[in-house]
Scaffold this motif. Structure first.
Motif, PDB file in Angstrom:
ATOM      1  N   THR B  17       0.833  -1.195   0.000  1.00 43.23           N
ATOM      2  CA  THR B  17       0.000   0.000   0.000  1.00 43.23           C
ATOM      3  C   THR B  17       0.873   1.253   0.000  1.00 43.23           C
ATOM      4  N   THR B  35      -4.440  -3.758   4.921  1.00 45.60           N
ATOM      5  CA  THR B  35      -5.477  -3.679   3.898  1.00 45.60           C
ATOM      6  C   THR B  35      -6.327  -4.937   3.967  1.00 45.60           C
ATOM      7  N   ASP B  58      -3.982  -3.222  -5.331  1.00 44.12           N
ATOM      8  CA  ASP B  58      -3.287  -3.422  -4.060  1.00 44.12           C
ATOM      9  C   ASP B  58      -4.071  -4.487  -3.304  1.00 44.12           C
TER      10      ASP B  58
HETATM   11 MG   LIG Z   1      -1.809  -2.823   2.315  1.00 45.36          MG
END
Ligand SMILES: [Mg+2]
Ligand SMILES: Nc1nc2c(ncn2[C@@H]2O[C@H](COP(=O)(O)OP(=O)(O)OP(=O)(O)O)[C@@H](O)[C@H]2O)c(=O)[nH]1
Lengths: 490, 166
Positions: B17, B35, B58
């Motif tokens: 990220t 994430t 991502d």
């Molecule tokens: Mg991430």
């Protein structure tokens, strides 16, 4: 009401909605008698109410609420008890019954809850099956009720048209106005696949599912994250389902359980990272202490050996490294490998107690002198005795036993075979080897092959045969250690 | 403009990220926010008078809790594998993910980023293994999402590889 879909479709949508959220559903009559319930109300902190029971007195959130004026009331963040906080939605189902939806907003016992979530969902699904009958009986006001449901639950239901576009099935909450404003411009032709790249990809799987047209089947996309115009992130999930040849697509804003899963994952990963850092720190410090210990040990051994002109600092260093090599190939644990590397060089520490006249005597020792000389093993054993440190304990075994022989003809105790500590058996081989291939005041050096040839005669008599074979197998590595370690450390 | 999907793949907390955020928005945050789910960002890049739009996926980091779904890899033109130079084990995960890509998508252009180069004091990744991979033809770059070292170049390197496939 814009949607024209039959009630059984709407009911199915409702069922999916219920399944994808963690909440409980209660139906009560105007007097507060429980008619029906589903979901795990106990988990939400509510009493285990039974149908036909009047719950008005215990369901404090209902006090003064019935009958509903507006048809819908929302009570956010109701504290059920110290741990449980829920959102409560009240719907007027028809003139005489009300639906109460209890939605978990926050749970301070988040951790166990996150683990339980999967089980909960399964449980809820099971209960929903049981209530399917009642759910599938449409009521006059059900459409209104369902629309309120979707709004309250931040879900958007879409139906795919023949041309691949979608039609919006109901009005949606303000949140979706921000996330997907395009869907409101022309509600009959909505293109989530153009708006969200993630959905474009998901629709490939969805289309396969829809083409199969197996009734009731559904797939979920897994969560994805959109950044809104003002920079905030919102987590969404898509669900595709076949229902009587209808291709249904739901977009749902992830509820509190997503946050819980996220927090759970975050904590787990933070912990792993922290442990990593701590482990590295501990390892670094242990290494430092080990290196210091090793250096002190080697310097002391050098000091003791300086009495004996034959032994050099480089010899004891090499001995440690040979033993380390053997231990590694025997599959020892790293801390034991480190120990033998440091301990083996101390094997002759007892020579400190042997008079110089004997130790430094050129030429052959008399029998009496040799008897004294042999006591260096016991003196070494004594110097290193009674230690709690496993390193020193190993050093003691090696010092005491490195002149023992496999067939029992060695000294000081005449131990046989595996009675001799393994560290001492290894050190015995390597000590003899290194002495043979290096020059001393009283003798010249031999080549490695010559040394091995001579030593092979002692296989199974002087030396442990298995360890000796390992030593022969490691000839290349042993030679490398010899080559690289000729400088004296003291 | 030609759109190309690129997946960021690697163990958790290696900086996937952060690399995307540094590249797309020129920002970096010290705080670790894992994430959960997929986040898609875009950035255009020009190579030899041609503009490519990189669609950067991502993905959630892989560990015992979470596995990268195969369907997320579908349609990828390229892959950025990310390892954390301060956590040697993340290289194994990157290699495993590479195999997964080979299985699911086939052989597509990829590069390996060994991230957190600013933390060279805590470097634990095995240099000889990296050398070995380079000999096997891998394109490897040391990056720092924190001070942005090599970040732009890394994406450019992959974009160049992608452009060559056109
Ligand atoms: Mg991430
Ligand atoms: N010093 C340093 N820290 C970095 C660098 N890149 C990322 N970090 C930090 O490493 C942590 C993890 O970064 P993320 O970008 O969230 O990692 P990720 O791979 O996306 O992690 P997941 O989403 O959990 O898979 C954060 O605390 C970042 O600040 C870097 O180049 N140098």
């Amino acid at each position: 009401m814009k949607t024209q879909y039959p009630d059984n479709v709407i009911n199915k949508i409702l069922q999916i909605t219920l399944e994808t959220h963690t909440f409980a559903y209660l139906a009560i009559d105007r007097d507060g008698v429980l008619l029906n319930r589903s979901g795990n109300i106990i988990d939400l902190g509510l009493p285990d109410w039974k149908t036909a029971e009047n719950i008005l007195n215990e369901a404090l959130f209902l006090s003064g609420m019935l009958p509903l004026d507006s048809g819908y009331e929302f009570i956010p963040s109701w504290h059920v008890n110290d741990n449980k906080v829920v959102d409560i939605h009240l719907f007027q189902d028809n003139d005489t019954t009300w639906a109460v939806l209890v939605d978990k907003t926050e749970d301070l016992e988040w951790q166990s809850q996150a683990r339980q979530k999967a089980n909960e969902l399964r449980l809820l699904q099971h209960e929903m099956e049981q209530h399917k009958q009642s759910l599938q009986t449409p009521k006059d006001s059900s459409s209104k009720l369902h629309c309120s449901f979707f709004e309250a639950l931040d879900m958007m239901a879409l139906h795919q048209n023949k041309d691949g576009s979608f039609e919006l099935l109901h009005p949606v909450s303000d949140n979706f106005q921000q996330i997907f404003p395009e869907a409101f411009a022309n509600q009959k032709k909505v293109y989530p696949q153009d708006k969200f790249l993630f959905i474009e990809n998901f629709l490939i799987d969805a289309q396969q599912l829809w083409d199969l047209a197996i009734n009731h089947q559904r797939i979920t996309s897994g969560p994805w994250i959109e950044t809104l115009a003002h920079g905030d992130n919102v987590a969404l999930e898509a669900i595709a389902i076949n229902w009587d040849k209808h291709k249904l697509l739901f977009l749902a804003i992830q509820d509190a359980s997503y946050q819980q899963n996220h927090d759970f994952l975050q904590r787990g990963r933070d912990e792993v990272l922290l442990n990593n850092i701590l482990e590295k720190e501990v390892h670094k410090r242990t290494e430092l202490i080990r290196a210091r210990e090793e250096e002190i040990a080697l310097r002391l051994v050098c000091a003791a050996d300086s009495k004996d002109s034959g032994e050099t600092g480089a010899h004891i260093r090499r001995l440690g490294l040979y033993c380390e090599l053997m231990a590694t190939h025997l599959g020892w644990k790293q801390d034991k490998i480190d120990e033998i590397r440091i301990a083996a060089p101390m094997h002759d520490i007892g020579k400190i107690g042997i008079p110089d006249a004997i130790l430094k005597k050129p030429g052959k020792l008399t029998d009496d002198e040799f008897t004294i000389m042999k006591t260096h093993t016991e003196i070494g054993g004594k110097i290193l005795s009674n230690s709690k440190s496993s390193l020193v304990q190993m050093a003691r075994e090696i010092a005491l036993n490195h002149h023992e022989k496999w067939d029992g003809s060695g000294y000081p105790q005449g131990l046989v075979g595996e009675q001799i500590a393994i560290g001492a058996r290894i050190a015995a081989i390597m000590d003899v080897f290194d002495a043979l291939i290096h020059k001393r005041a009283y003798k010249s050096e031999m080549s490695i092959d010559e040394a091995i040839q001579i030593m092979t005669k002692g296989r199974g008599t002087h030396f442990d045969p298995d360890l000796f074979d390992l030593f022969i197998n490691l000839k290349k590595e042993v030679t490398e250690i010899t080559r690289l370690n000729n400088d004296s450390i003291c | 403009m030609i759109k190309m999907k690129v997946c960021m793949l690697g163990a958790f907390a290696v900086g996937k990220t952060s690399l995307v955020q540094q590249y797309v928005n020129s920002i970096f945050s010290e705080k670790y926010q894992t994430t959960l789910g997929v986040k898609i960002d875009k950035k255009s890049v020009s190579i030899n008078d041609q503009t490519l739009e990189l669609i950067l996926w991502d993905l959630a980091g892989e560990d015992e809790f979470i596995e990268v779904r195969s369907s997320y890899l579908r349609g990828s033109s390229g892959v950025i594998l990310v390892a954390d130079g301060t956590r040697a084990e993340t290289l194994d995960i990157a290699l495993m993910l590479k195999q997964k890509v080979d299985r699911e998508v086939g052989e597509i252009p990829f590069i390996l980023l060994v991230n957190k180069a600013d933390l060279a004091d805590n470097w634990t990744i095995d240099q000889t293994r990296l050398e070995q991979l380079k000999q096997d033809g891998w394109f490897i770059m040391l990056t720092s999402a924190k001070d942005s070292a090599n970040v732009e170049d890394a994406y450019l390197a992959l974009a160049t590889k992608l452009q060559q496939t056109l």
